[in-house]
Design a protein around this motif. Structure first.
Motif, mmCIF file in Angstrom:
data_model
loop_
_atom_site.group_PDB
_atom_site.id
_atom_site.type_symbol
_atom_site.label_atom_id
_atom_site.label_comp_id
_atom_site.label_asym_id
_atom_site.label_seq_id
_atom_site.Cartn_x
_atom_site.Cartn_y
_atom_site.Cartn_z
ATOM 1 N N GLU A 1 18.995 54.470 -5.668
ATOM 2 C CA GLU A 1 18.842 55.445 -6.746
ATOM 3 C C GLU A 1 17.380 55.826 -6.930
ATOM 4 O O GLU A 1 17.037 56.999 -7.070
ATOM 5 N N THR A 2 16.508 54.838 -6.878
ATOM 6 C CA THR A 2 15.067 55.093 -7.010
ATOM 7 C C THR A 2 14.580 55.965 -5.859
ATOM 8 O O THR A 2 13.820 56.923 -6.064
ATOM 9 N N LEU A 3 15.034 55.657 -4.646
ATOM 10 C CA LEU A 3 14.627 56.483 -3.501
ATOM 11 C C LEU A 3 15.144 57.901 -3.644
ATOM 12 O O LEU A 3 14.457 58.864 -3.290
ATOM 13 N N LYS B 1 15.590 59.569 -6.374
ATOM 14 C CA LYS B 1 14.819 60.272 -7.389
ATOM 15 C C LYS B 1 13.461 60.720 -6.837
ATOM 16 O O LYS B 1 12.900 61.701 -7.310
ATOM 17 N N ARG B 2 12.959 59.997 -5.852
ATOM 18 C CA ARG B 2 11.648 60.351 -5.286
ATOM 19 C C ARG B 2 11.766 61.554 -4.368
ATOM 20 O O ARG B 2 10.795 62.255 -4.155
ATOM 21 N N GLY B 3 12.933 61.711 -3.749
ATOM 22 C CA GLY B 3 13.102 62.768 -2.749
ATOM 23 C C GLY B 3 13.498 64.008 -3.363
ATOM 24 O O GLY B 3 13.327 65.086 -3.414
#
Length: 84
Positions: free
Chosen positions: A78-80, A82-84
């Motif tokens: 999920e964190t990855l 949001k970064r993309g």
């Protein structure tokens, strides 16, 4: 397995991990079921009861680890995302 990953690969990898945990937990559940059936059929010796308790605790440990690992990986994905 390839060196890189794409958004589609993450889902497949996560699903593969989930399937592996499921198979592992199913296998341990089968052990517990077999032990329970044996005890129910009259093998109610203390040693059998202790082995069943140990197998049940192992199942609990494995289940907790499956949940923790899936939650951790899910949060990381999920964190990855949001970064993309």
């Amino acid at each position: 397995m390839r060196g890189g990953s794409s958004a589609g690969d993450r889902g497949s990898w996560y699903e593969a991990m989930s399937r592996a945990w499921g198979q592992t937990l199913d296998s341990q559940a089968a052990v517990i079921t077999d032990m329970s059936a044996s005890i129910g059929a009259g093998d109610d010796q203390p040693s059998s009861m202790v082995q069943l308790t140990a197998a049940s605790l192992k199942m609990q440990f494995m289940s907790n680890n499956a949940s923790t690992s899936q939650n951790s990986v899910g949060q990381a994905l999920e964190t990855l995302g949001k970064r993309g």
